[in-house]
Every structure is written in C-alpha cells, then in structure tokens.
Design an enzyme around this catalytic site. Sequence first.
Site, PDB file in Angstrom:
ATOM      1  N   ASP A   1      37.405  22.493  24.671  1.00 54.42           N
ATOM      2  CA  ASP A   1      36.115  22.304  25.325  1.00 54.42           C
ATOM      3  C   ASP A   1      35.211  21.382  24.514  1.00 54.42           C
ATOM      4  O   ASP A   1      35.360  21.243  23.293  1.00 54.42           O
ATOM      5  CB  ASP A   1      35.382  23.643  25.467  1.00 54.42           C
ATOM      6  CG  ASP A   1      35.940  24.513  26.576  1.00 54.42           C
ATOM      7  OD1 ASP A   1      36.968  24.141  27.173  1.00 54.42           O
ATOM      8  OD2 ASP A   1      35.332  25.569  26.839  1.00 54.42           O
TER       9      ASP A   1
ATOM     10  N   HIS B   1      37.999  24.109  20.583  1.00 55.71           N
ATOM     11  CA  HIS B   1      36.991  23.057  20.778  1.00 55.71           C
ATOM     12  C   HIS B   1      37.418  21.832  19.972  1.00 55.71           C
ATOM     13  O   HIS B   1      37.753  21.969  18.783  1.00 55.71           O
ATOM     14  CB  HIS B   1      35.619  23.535  20.311  1.00 55.71           C
ATOM     15  CG  HIS B   1      35.096  24.693  21.090  1.00 55.71           C
ATOM     16  ND1 HIS B   1      35.496  25.998  20.850  1.00 55.71           N
ATOM     17  CD2 HIS B   1      34.222  24.738  22.136  1.00 55.71           C
ATOM     18  CE1 HIS B   1      34.880  26.802  21.702  1.00 55.71           C
ATOM     19  NE2 HIS B   1      34.110  26.071  22.488  1.00 55.71           N
TER      20      HIS B   1
END
Length: 222
Positions: free
Chosen positions: A37, A183
Amino acid sequence: MYSAVVFYGVTYLSAGFFVKAVCSGPDSKKELCITFDDGPHPEITPRILKILKEHSVPAAFFVIGKNIEGNEGLLQKTDQEGHIVGNHTFNHSFWFDLKSPSGMKLELKQTDDKIREVLGKYPLYFRPPYGVTNPPLYKALRDTRYSTIGWNVRSFDTVVMDKINLLDKLKKALKPGAIYLFHDTNDRTVEILESFILYAKENGYSFVSIEKFVNKDAYAFN
C-alpha cells in the site's frame, strides 16, 4: 452493545459489515499473496520490485493517486513486470472516512483516471485507507465495478521498528490463503522482504497473483 458492533464493523474489513471484501484465499493449498500500500515511492518501490523480480513473485500494489505524479515510469514498470495495480484513493487522508459518498467517489475517480492515463486501463481492485469502511463508503461503491481487497495478515511494517521482530512476526503468521499487507514506503520492508520470501518457499509455499484469490478481472479498458 450496538455501538460495539458498529465499531467492529467499521474497523475490521474482514467482518464485511458495510463492504464485502476479499481478505483471504482458499486454505486448501499452501498459496499466499503479498500486497503493498501507499506507493509508488521513488526510492522504496524500485527496491521492492527488484526483489520480487529476482524471486519471480507477483504482488499487488494499491497506489495513492497523488503519488503517481512524477512516478509514472515506476507505475509502468510495476505493471510491465506483471504486478497488479489497484486504487487506494487519491489522497489517503485521515479524513477520507468523513467524506460524503460523492466525495469518496471523486477521489476514486481521480485515481482511476490517473492510472488510466499512465497504463491505458482502469483498476477494478480497491483497498480502503486503513481498511476502514462505513455507510458512506458502501454508498460510494454500490454502483461501481470494484472488488474490495483486504488482508488477513497485517505486517505492521510501518509500526514495528525492529526488523528481526518484524520478520519473526511474519513467519509466525504464515498460513495457506494468506494475504499479507505491506507498505512500499519504508526501508524495513525492503530489509526483510527477501528473507520472508525465502522462508515461505522453504516451507512449501508458493506466491500467486491476487487475481487468483479474487477470481475477477483486475482491469477494465473502458
């Protein structure tokens, strides 16, 4: 009691309280997916892509629309190397959950349009910021083509500062059908990613595209 139920439904995407989401795959095979993400990040994302390519691992990248600006080539590289690109809103603001349905739809459209501009196709996979859902988001998504994608293993790679502890946590969470949330925005993720991939493979796991778990197209061309 009602407030507790609503809080659970808002904060736990896997509950499917407001929005139905794919948060895992079948547990009958030792297969898993990894997702990232908040990119694209000009320094971290290329390092992530290099590791994935070296180990032939497909992944899904849920991008923030505003981060595409100046990183168009990086987004193209992500796509060209076989990874899925999904929508993670345009701003990923803390206030996104307080927007009206029309405000949410605008953010989704901005990101869709930016991805379409760079890749020539619209993303059909969406991941809500922080995994939070609520009635406005339900209304915003109701008439769209999105498949909402969650996870069942949160790495906490933005929180756990010790990379040894982080890697140990990821190893312990290994299970068939896992969808890992990472991430592509910090060094710790890069530092443990290869070790995690090797550990999973040594234990008989294979990495598959998120499309296999979702079983729906990741893109539309109009």
